[in-house]
Design an enzyme around this catalytic site. Sequence first.
Site, mmCIF file in Angstrom:
data_model
loop_
_atom_site.group_PDB
_atom_site.id
_atom_site.type_symbol
_atom_site.label_atom_id
_atom_site.label_comp_id
_atom_site.label_asym_id
_atom_site.label_seq_id
_atom_site.Cartn_x
_atom_site.Cartn_y
_atom_site.Cartn_z
ATOM 1 N N LYS A 1 51.889 39.816 -20.265
ATOM 2 C CA LYS A 1 50.932 39.981 -21.359
ATOM 3 C C LYS A 1 50.565 41.455 -21.391
ATOM 4 O O LYS A 1 49.988 41.983 -20.444
ATOM 5 C CB LYS A 1 49.696 39.112 -21.144
ATOM 6 C CG LYS A 1 48.769 39.185 -22.351
ATOM 7 C CD LYS A 1 47.371 38.701 -22.063
ATOM 8 C CE LYS A 1 46.409 39.534 -22.860
ATOM 9 N NZ LYS A 1 45.012 39.276 -22.491
ATOM 10 N N GLY B 1 35.646 39.547 -24.429
ATOM 11 C CA GLY B 1 34.376 39.255 -23.770
ATOM 12 C C GLY B 1 33.182 39.132 -24.697
ATOM 13 O O GLY B 1 32.068 38.928 -24.249
ATOM 14 N N ALA C 1 41.424 36.509 -26.842
ATOM 15 C CA ALA C 1 40.193 37.291 -26.686
ATOM 16 C C ALA C 1 39.177 37.056 -27.796
ATOM 17 O O ALA C 1 39.514 36.845 -28.951
ATOM 18 C CB ALA C 1 40.474 38.783 -26.594
ATOM 19 N N GLY C 2 37.916 37.093 -27.379
ATOM 20 C CA GLY C 2 36.806 37.067 -28.318
ATOM 21 C C GLY C 2 36.254 35.692 -28.636
ATOM 22 O O GLY C 2 35.228 35.587 -29.297
ATOM 23 N N ASN D 1 38.964 33.593 -21.325
ATOM 24 C CA ASN D 1 38.530 33.769 -19.947
ATOM 25 C C ASN D 1 37.008 33.683 -19.875
ATOM 26 O O ASN D 1 36.454 32.700 -19.396
ATOM 27 C CB ASN D 1 39.048 35.090 -19.375
ATOM 28 C CG ASN D 1 38.897 35.179 -17.872
ATOM 29 O OD1 ASN D 1 38.095 34.459 -17.278
ATOM 30 N ND2 ASN D 1 39.635 36.030 -17.227
ATOM 31 N N THR D 2 36.347 34.700 -20.438
ATOM 32 C CA THR D 2 34.891 34.777 -20.290
ATOM 33 C C THR D 2 34.175 33.517 -20.772
ATOM 34 O O THR D 2 33.243 33.035 -20.117
ATOM 35 C CB THR D 2 34.356 35.997 -21.058
ATOM 36 O OG1 THR D 2 35.169 37.116 -20.738
ATOM 37 C CG2 THR D 2 32.929 36.297 -20.672
#
Lengths: 327, 256
Positions: free
Chosen positions: B95, B156, B183-184, B205-206
Amino acid sequence: MSDVISVLGAGVAGLTIATELVRRGAKVQLIDPNGGPGAHNCSWWAGGMLAPFCEGETAEEPVVRLGQKAVTWWEKAGADVTRRGSLVVALGRDRGELDRFARRTTGYQRLSRDWLTQIEPSLADRHDHALFFDTEAHIAPRQALSVLENSLSQAGVTIEKSAPRGRIIDCRGLSARDQLPDLRGVRGEMALLHAPDVQISRPVRLLHPRHPIYIVPRGDGIYMLGATQIESHDRGPARLRSVVELLNAVYALDPAFAEARVLEIGADARPAFPDNLPRIRKRDGRIFINGLFRHGFLLAPALAQMAADLALDNKKPEVMDEDHGEW
Amino acid sequence: MPVFYDIDIPSRLMLGTAQYPSPRILTDAFRQSGAGIATVSLRREGGDGAGASFWQMIRDLGVAILPNTAGCHSVREAVTTAHMAQEVFQTDWIKLEVIGHPDTLQPDPFGLVEAARILTEDGFKVFPYMTEDGILAGRLLDVGCRVLMPWGAPIGTGLGLNNPYGLRSLRAQFPDVPMVIDAGLGLPSHAAAAMEMGFDAVLLNTAVAKAGDPVAMATAFAHALQAGALARRADPMPPRDMAAPSTPVIGMARLV
């Protein structure tokens, strides 16, 4: 069987269990091939926050509960415990982090700027909200380790480099990975700053989505700045990236840190089990106390009490996950 | 289910492995949610073997591993990190993140294309983390990428799908390229919306790791992805401005 108990390792876990055993009248031999407490112990680099409620942000319930035993134990042991509570702040754009921290913890009051001005005035310029955990405390780890070493020595227990004479309580931290395969290292990096212009009297955590930090006052204008948390057993010197992040963040907490002198930059690896909770384990003919993770000074007293109950009275500790009989 | 570089993936959920309260919670989040791919960052933990126990735990999850170049700010750094990751994880998947700005963490599109070209020539199968720009997508496909990973919002932030028009447009321009919203995302509803738009998977992730209960949140995302993908297949009705009664109104009894 010998009635001597041989404690392996003179870090915070070994010194507390040795102290607890001596208090209860046991004959103790304390062994560490590196000698007395020093840079080879990961507890040497610790923050020394006795902050069970703050730790509840990410730690599981036993840490919060068992950690509450720490303050009185350390006071009784003669360590210099400062009971001034701890503060948690976030910079303006990270206000959501403060609310998140508050939702996941207990034992705090929310402070407005006026209130913060009264208890920690230098922070009130930049922070209009804070969480105040008024029952928490802090100690100076190196001083506390040396207090235990001295009292043990007065009781006739000096740190030896000889072979164990009695039944073994193994407190070797990460070195015990040879016998505890599920133990891992979690690297931490820290700095010790001399910042006489900074006037902060209690531990402060600065929440940040990427680089959360804390500072712990050591007195005489000295502050411990911590700490990274990296999945690695590397115990080598700190990396520049980590140090830059720590120093940047502490400058954001209070710009008066700009003039600080950097006394030390340290790094080590904390021993941890997969759930980041500590264990007492009976296997291979030994009692192991290990996996204190970032909670060495916070949890060592409770673990010492439980391990002494096990060693002397055969009382099963709640954090014992393996019991292979013979000891 | 998605197919990336000819590999069938059993789930539309891909999870990052940073920031969990503990490795046990990370493991439980994967197991409970059935996530199909784990991304790992080599940069932070170092490729010198010191993170070995953590890497082993990731391998033990039994899911496909997608190493990333998180935190790389230059082409050279990203290429070096990719090669290190290949050694550690024995995979040609990477990635690719080339970060263009330290605050917003937005991808550097120019460096990204360059790094993707180099890595593809080196034999890597590249998953580029990109903005939703269609021209950029075309350039990445030109240099050999066969999967694209447009962002939903900056890393994040949890803001969700910031530019739905741009994402719909990207999806429509390249209907056959597997695409992952990377993401986001903050909420399962964001993930469901991404599936309804026709994306193949999401990478988080976050949103999971920093939830109060990461295991429950990972599972919630898995359900949302299933719901969104099912809705997409079911061919949703088109929205319209006027009310349209679902039962006829002529001949209704007058209850006066």
